[in-house]
Write a protein that holds these residues in place. Structure first.
Motif, PDB file in Angstrom:
ATOM      1  N   ASP A  27       0.836  -1.196   0.000  1.00 22.95           N
ATOM      2  CA  ASP A  27       0.000   0.000   0.000  1.00 22.95           C
ATOM      3  C   ASP A  27       0.880   1.258   0.000  1.00 22.95           C
ATOM      4  O   ASP A  27       0.662   2.193  -0.777  1.00 22.95           O
ATOM      5  CB  ASP A  27      -0.918  -0.027   1.238  1.00 22.95           C
ATOM      6  CG  ASP A  27      -1.939   1.080   1.203  1.00 22.95           C
ATOM      7  OD1 ASP A  27      -2.763   1.081   0.264  1.00 22.95           O
ATOM      8  OD2 ASP A  27      -1.890   1.959   2.088  1.00 22.95           O
ATOM      9  N   HIS A  55      -4.169  -7.789  -4.495  1.00 25.74           N
ATOM     10  CA  HIS A  55      -5.444  -7.156  -4.131  1.00 25.74           C
ATOM     11  C   HIS A  55      -5.218  -5.697  -3.705  1.00 25.74           C
ATOM     12  O   HIS A  55      -5.928  -4.791  -4.145  1.00 25.74           O
ATOM     13  CB  HIS A  55      -6.089  -7.977  -3.006  1.00 25.74           C
ATOM     14  CG  HIS A  55      -7.414  -7.455  -2.579  1.00 25.74           C
ATOM     15  ND1 HIS A  55      -8.524  -7.521  -3.392  1.00 25.74           N
ATOM     16  CD2 HIS A  55      -7.806  -6.848  -1.434  1.00 25.74           C
ATOM     17  CE1 HIS A  55      -9.555  -6.969  -2.755  1.00 25.74           C
ATOM     18  NE2 HIS A  55      -9.130  -6.551  -1.570  1.00 25.74           N
ATOM     19  N   ASP A  58      -4.380  -3.545  -6.657  1.00 25.25           N
ATOM     20  CA  ASP A  58      -5.609  -3.368  -7.415  1.00 25.25           C
ATOM     21  C   ASP A  58      -6.472  -2.264  -6.806  1.00 25.25           C
ATOM     22  O   ASP A  58      -6.976  -1.388  -7.503  1.00 25.25           O
ATOM     23  CB  ASP A  58      -6.369  -4.693  -7.346  1.00 25.25           C
ATOM     24  CG  ASP A  58      -6.951  -5.057  -8.671  1.00 25.25           C
ATOM     25  OD1 ASP A  58      -6.271  -4.800  -9.670  1.00 25.25           O
ATOM     26  OD2 ASP A  58      -8.095  -5.586  -8.676  1.00 25.25           O
ATOM     27  N   GLU A  59      -6.626  -2.331  -5.496  1.00 23.29           N
ATOM     28  CA  GLU A  59      -7.437  -1.329  -4.797  1.00 23.29           C
ATOM     29  C   GLU A  59      -6.873   0.070  -4.986  1.00 23.29           C
ATOM     30  O   GLU A  59      -7.609   1.052  -5.002  1.00 23.29           O
ATOM     31  CB  GLU A  59      -7.472  -1.650  -3.298  1.00 23.29           C
ATOM     32  CG  GLU A  59      -8.473  -2.731  -2.943  1.00 23.29           C
ATOM     33  CD  GLU A  59      -8.637  -2.873  -1.445  1.00 23.29           C
ATOM     34  OE1 GLU A  59      -7.628  -2.670  -0.721  1.00 23.29           O
ATOM     35  OE2 GLU A  59      -9.759  -3.175  -1.010  1.00 23.29           O
ATOM     36  N   ASN A  60      -5.552   0.153  -5.075  1.00 17.83           N
ATOM     37  CA  ASN A  60      -4.889   1.448  -5.284  1.00 17.83           C
ATOM     38  C   ASN A  60      -4.882   1.871  -6.752  1.00 17.83           C
ATOM     39  O   ASN A  60      -4.319   2.899  -7.088  1.00 17.83           O
ATOM     40  CB  ASN A  60      -3.436   1.368  -4.807  1.00 17.83           C
ATOM     41  CG  ASN A  60      -3.281   1.616  -3.314  1.00 17.83           C
ATOM     42  OD1 ASN A  60      -3.282   2.758  -2.875  1.00 17.83           O
ATOM     43  ND2 ASN A  60      -3.173   0.553  -2.534  1.00 17.83           N
TER      44      ASN A  60
END
Ligand code: PGA
Length: 263
Positions: A27, A55, A58-60
């Protein structure tokens, strides 16, 4: 750096950050490199964190991609404890580090095994980062070029099947995790020799293959290394565990990239 080749900075987390800490690191990396659009950035978590890190990236909506640190050459079967290329891809990896000196020295990987893994990775569409490098004894015996040439020749025919898809990392063993770093000139000399071997196969292979330097790369020595004509990026161990420091290495590559774009 050279205008033809896009810089690549890869962080090898080794046997660290394999759980929640890996998610937090991914992150932080995603946030710290988000403006570096001229540089390919790769992180290499342990197997256990591959899917979770994928994951998080991807979220970022991050362009950071993922490398595994090793794989088995066979696609499946009775190989307890091993992981195949398709499993890595399914977990979110698009790259795999192969033949790292720790694999060669501590786990008995030979040139031949590394070549088989490079071949298997390419066959399944996973991009290999194939590592080479001499030990301190070999360097002292002035055998650096001979040793590195032998290691590269073991897999060059595999890389030639898809010019530019695979990457080579030159990592002098004596510089890994020691704080000792090759001078930019010494590293450049080995990189140029490696590119010469690629050129024996084809000009395209020589021009398209990115050759990374690895071994105690840090924010404060990255720029001098990356400024060399045949150094196309870095494979970063210890310093990749700190997102801010890793981000500074990516920034150094980013600073040099526009210059290379102008040719
Ligand atoms: P280091 O490791 O940056 O900690 O020297 C590099 C590597 O082993 O890939």
């Amino acid at each position: 750096m050279n205008p033809i080749r896009r810089p690549l900075i890869a962080g090898n987390w080794k046997m660290n950050a394999g759980g929640q800490d890996g998610c937090a690191l991914a992150d932080a990396v995603a946030k710290s490199v988000k403006d570096s659009d001229q540089v390919d950035v790769v992180v290499s978590p342990p197997f256990t964190a591959l899917a979770a890190v994928a994951h998080v990236l991807d979220e970022n909506k991050s362009k950071v991609t993922i490398a595994a640190q090793n794989m088995h050459a066979e696609p499946s079967g009775a190989f307890t404890g091993e992981i195949s290329s398709s499993m890595l891809k399914e977990s979110g990896a698009s790259w795999v580090i192969l033949g790292h000196s720790e694999r060669r020295q501590l786990f008995g990987e030979t040139d031949e095994m590394v070549a088989r893994k490079v071949s298997a990775a390419l066959a399944s569409g996973l991009r290999p980062i194939a590592c080479v490098g001499e030990t301190l004894d070999q360097r002292d015996a002035e055998a650096t070029l001979e040793v590195v040439a032998r290691q590269v020749r073991a897999f060059v025919d595999e890389l030639a099947k898809q010019p530019g898809f695979g990457v080579i990392a030159y990592e002098p063993v004596w510089a890994i995790g020691t704080g000792l770093v090759a001078t930019p000139e010494d590293a450049q000399a080995v990189h140029a020799m490696i590119r010469g071997i690629l050129g024996e196969s084809s000009d395209e292979l020589a021009q398209q293959t990115r050759i990374l330097y690895g071994g105690s790369v840090k924010a404060d020595n990255a720029e001098g290394l990356l400024d060399q004509a045949d150094i196309d990026g870095a494979l970063v161990g210890g310093a990749s565990l700190d997102a801010a420091g890793f981000g500074k290495i990516v920034e150094a590559a980013q600073r040099l990239a526009p210059r290379t774009d102008q040719g």
